[in-house]
Enzyme design. Sequence first.
Site, PDB file in Angstrom:
ATOM      1  N   TYR A  37       6.355 -41.142 -10.627  1.00  0.00           N
ATOM      2  CA  TYR A  37       6.104 -40.904  -9.170  1.00  0.00           C
ATOM      3  C   TYR A  37       6.981 -42.062  -8.447  1.00  0.00           C
ATOM      4  CZ  TYR A  37       4.213 -39.313  -4.761  1.00  0.00           C
ATOM      5  OH  TYR A  37       4.180 -39.045  -3.460  1.00  0.00           O
ATOM      6  N   LYS A  92      -2.197 -13.214 -16.769  1.00  0.00           N
ATOM      7  CA  LYS A  92      -0.906 -13.099 -17.142  1.00  0.00           C
ATOM      8  C   LYS A  92      -0.445 -14.445 -17.537  1.00  0.00           C
ATOM      9  CE  LYS A  92       2.277  -9.650 -16.601  1.00  0.00           C
ATOM     10  NZ  LYS A  92       2.119  -8.428 -17.329  1.00  0.00           N
ATOM     11  N   GLU A 134       3.539  -8.502  -9.818  1.00  0.00           N
ATOM     12  CA  GLU A 134       2.365  -7.658 -10.893  1.00  0.00           C
ATOM     13  C   GLU A 134       1.508  -7.131  -9.749  1.00  0.00           C
ATOM     14  OE1 GLU A 134       0.706  -7.317 -14.529  1.00  0.00           O
ATOM     15  OE2 GLU A 134       2.527  -8.393 -13.963  1.00  0.00           O
ATOM     16  N   ASP A 135       1.032  -5.726 -10.117  1.00  0.00           N
ATOM     17  CA  ASP A 135      -0.274  -5.235  -9.558  1.00  0.00           C
ATOM     18  C   ASP A 135      -0.093  -4.856  -8.140  1.00  0.00           C
ATOM     19  OD1 ASP A 135      -1.023  -4.918 -11.852  1.00  0.00           O
ATOM     20  OD2 ASP A 135      -2.850  -6.386 -11.742  1.00  0.00           O
ATOM     21  N   ASP A 160       4.680  -3.928 -13.974  1.00  0.00           N
ATOM     22  CA  ASP A 160       4.186  -2.692 -13.996  1.00  0.00           C
ATOM     23  C   ASP A 160       5.056  -1.407 -14.141  1.00  0.00           C
ATOM     24  OD1 ASP A 160       1.504  -3.724 -13.345  1.00  0.00           O
ATOM     25  OD2 ASP A 160       2.443  -4.334 -11.626  1.00  0.00           O
ATOM     26  N   GLY A 194       3.950   7.516 -10.352  1.00  0.00           N
ATOM     27  CA  GLY A 194       3.961   6.139  -9.512  1.00  0.00           C
ATOM     28  C   GLY A 194       5.032   5.163 -10.202  1.00  0.00           C
ATOM     29  N   ALA A 195       5.047   4.111  -9.762  1.00  0.00           N
ATOM     30  CA  ALA A 195       5.908   3.040 -10.071  1.00  0.00           C
ATOM     31  C   ALA A 195       6.322   3.134 -11.671  1.00  0.00           C
ATOM     32  CB  ALA A 195       5.480   1.598  -9.501  1.00  0.00           C
ATOM     33  N   ASN A 287      -5.383   4.181 -19.077  1.00  0.00           N
ATOM     34  CA  ASN A 287      -6.319   3.180 -19.510  1.00  0.00           C
ATOM     35  C   ASN A 287      -7.651   3.028 -18.514  1.00  0.00           C
ATOM     36  OD1 ASN A 287      -6.111   1.785 -22.112  1.00  0.00           O
ATOM     37  ND2 ASN A 287      -4.269   0.632 -21.313  1.00  0.00           N
TER      38      ASN A 287
END
Length: 752
Positions: A37, A92, A134-135, A160, A194-195, A287
């Site tokens: 620092y 993750k 994500e999600d 995803d 979907g995606a 799932n």
Amino acid sequence: MGLDEDSLEYHRQEPPGKIEIATTKPTNTQRDLSLAYSPGVAAACEEIAADPDDAYTYTAKGNMVGVISNGSAVLGLGDIGAQASKPVMEGKGVLFKRFADIDVFDIELDEADPQEIIRTVEAMEPTFGGINLEDISAPECFEIEESLRESMSIPVFHDDQHGTAIISGAALLNAADIADKDLEELEIVFSGAGASAIATARFYVSLGARKENITMCDSSGIITEERAQHGDVNEFKREFARDVPEGDLADAMAGADVFVGLSIGGLVDEEMVRSMASDPIVFAMANPDPEIGYEQAKAARDDTVIMATGRSDYPNQVNNVLGFPFIFRGALDVRATEINEAMKVAAAEALAELAQQDVPDAVVKAYGDQPLQYGPDYIIPKPVDPRVLFEVTPAVARAAMDSGAARTELDTTEYVEELEARLGKSREMMRVVLNKAKADPKRVVLAEGDDEKMIRAAHQIAEQGIATPVLIGDRDQIWATMESLGFDFEPEIVDPYEDDLESYADRIHELRKRKGVTRTEAADLARDENHLGSVMVEMGDADAMLTGLMHDYPSALRPPLQLIGTADDAEYAAGVYMLAFKNRVVFCADATVNQDPDADVLAEITRHTADLARRFNVEPRAALLSYSNFGSVDNEGTRKPRYAAQQLRDDPSAEFPVDGEMQADTAVVDDILEGTYGFSDLDGPANVLVFPNLEAGNIGYKLLQRLGGADAIGPMLVGMDKPVHVLQRGDEVKDIVNLAGVAVVDAQENGE
């Protein structure tokens, strides 16, 4: 407790959560802090201000990924919000670190507006080397990813969408191969639009499937051009609208080669599977409950149903962890500006190819010793397979360089070795030896050659160019085993009950006739695999030998000692283990042979072990161990290592630092050596540890291995006239391959 209760307990244990920040530089002194620092940190800031690319040199940016979500489409939980998504994002981060050594900040944004998310992530570009989205719910996720990929100069990847696409794409490549079907001819049906489904369909086209052969179904049925014209589907679904009659999922599946489920559980019954084309491919990836159960799909037909799910309790789990850590690792290491289609295809193809290779024993054990061999029930590697890192990652890095996405060029051969080193010091050390072996391969006899592990090791040894394996065993049994394993190579085989062994029997008799062995007995001994292997090496028909997988150590060691013997400058052999810790390597001797060595034997063991260390490019510093430090206790036991150390210091040919007797902590702790015992001849912590007797050596190395978390390589037999290594019962294929490499380098050193 049930799974939910166990999970809650796991997450709330102190400290709560699953991740933490750790320092990578010393912070122990005032000097350290002044460098980390103020005022020292200013120098790094000024360098980056002058050249922004220096952020990769002076900060952690190049190994830092932002995992970013707004919690609008979390697993099977739906829109639970940013705060509730944090455990998933931390998880993750755990996977990034565990599988690819990538650091993560998880960032949960309490924001639904795509434009606000885009602006926020763009503003964080100086922090990260890459962004993992994500999600985030569809269709907003498409807009967010596409905009960020356009505006940012670091990789942006929505897992995803693309993770499932890449992993299932690898599975599709192998499933088509096993079913003997052409990718471009496959009729593919998607349940879900979907995606993930749209990205997967796009990716299958990148792999070679034809877009016009893809039928996509949403909750309203087949996505047709008529529905698209009436505005019944969004712009992303419209991409896969087909000019076919309207219908439901059952209509779509009739005659299809491939079913891809990315929707909800229980949508598909056995009759729908029976309606598919011959040898159908069924990827039911919803799932936790797949569109059709594994047993149901398999039982629906008499021909081969190649089945994959998202579950770990069935074969062929489509698990995104096989993709994103390794894709980002490769992208970060070449400082890629994006993760493009070429990089994704490279990842899928590398995964598919890896599944066709022999599976390491450690992976098989992790899955309950169930057979894992390329075929309908094994079309993608398992997530714990350590080879994914140095198979997929270099492929991604190479594709980034070839496609112009990389800002840094890498030598991919050297890069593989760097990646292997990330898996542990033992791999780094073994790579040194294996590279030496490949430079001048030798003939290595595998005495127990009809054992499956020996055959698998022989295949790897030959394939990697480490040595020419010679298998001793039943020729028919060896060929049958190779056929069952799907191996396509032709090793040299010596069958003790079919081949002419007269010359070997003569030599055994000549060597042992003064020990009471008759010519008839010598002929019988020549049919014993250990005696036969030993005499082949002694006569020069092979350069080295491995044995011991199916024998206890003393009985496996006896024939080579009797027929080959010790080297001219050696009276005794000794067993050495190399223990590889995170940041250091030590060689421990003797752990397998000499029960109660005197000072002369200890000195000889030390010389041999020091020579072995040099084969691994380690400059030896040897410590003769005891419970005494430099004469603090004086008795017969402490004098042996003391006299051995003195003998070595007085010997000009012992060109390495050595000292003792000393306690174990004195030998390995720098502060003790430099402080209390500054007079020691060791200029640093010892890396060759010589124990006073077999009992201490065996106990010591096992405690270090188990409690210290070290990887053990060995035992390596030193002091022999020609290279012989005796394996331990239960050793894995990788242990056999490693010792074969050591044996080849031994032979090279001996001028064989």
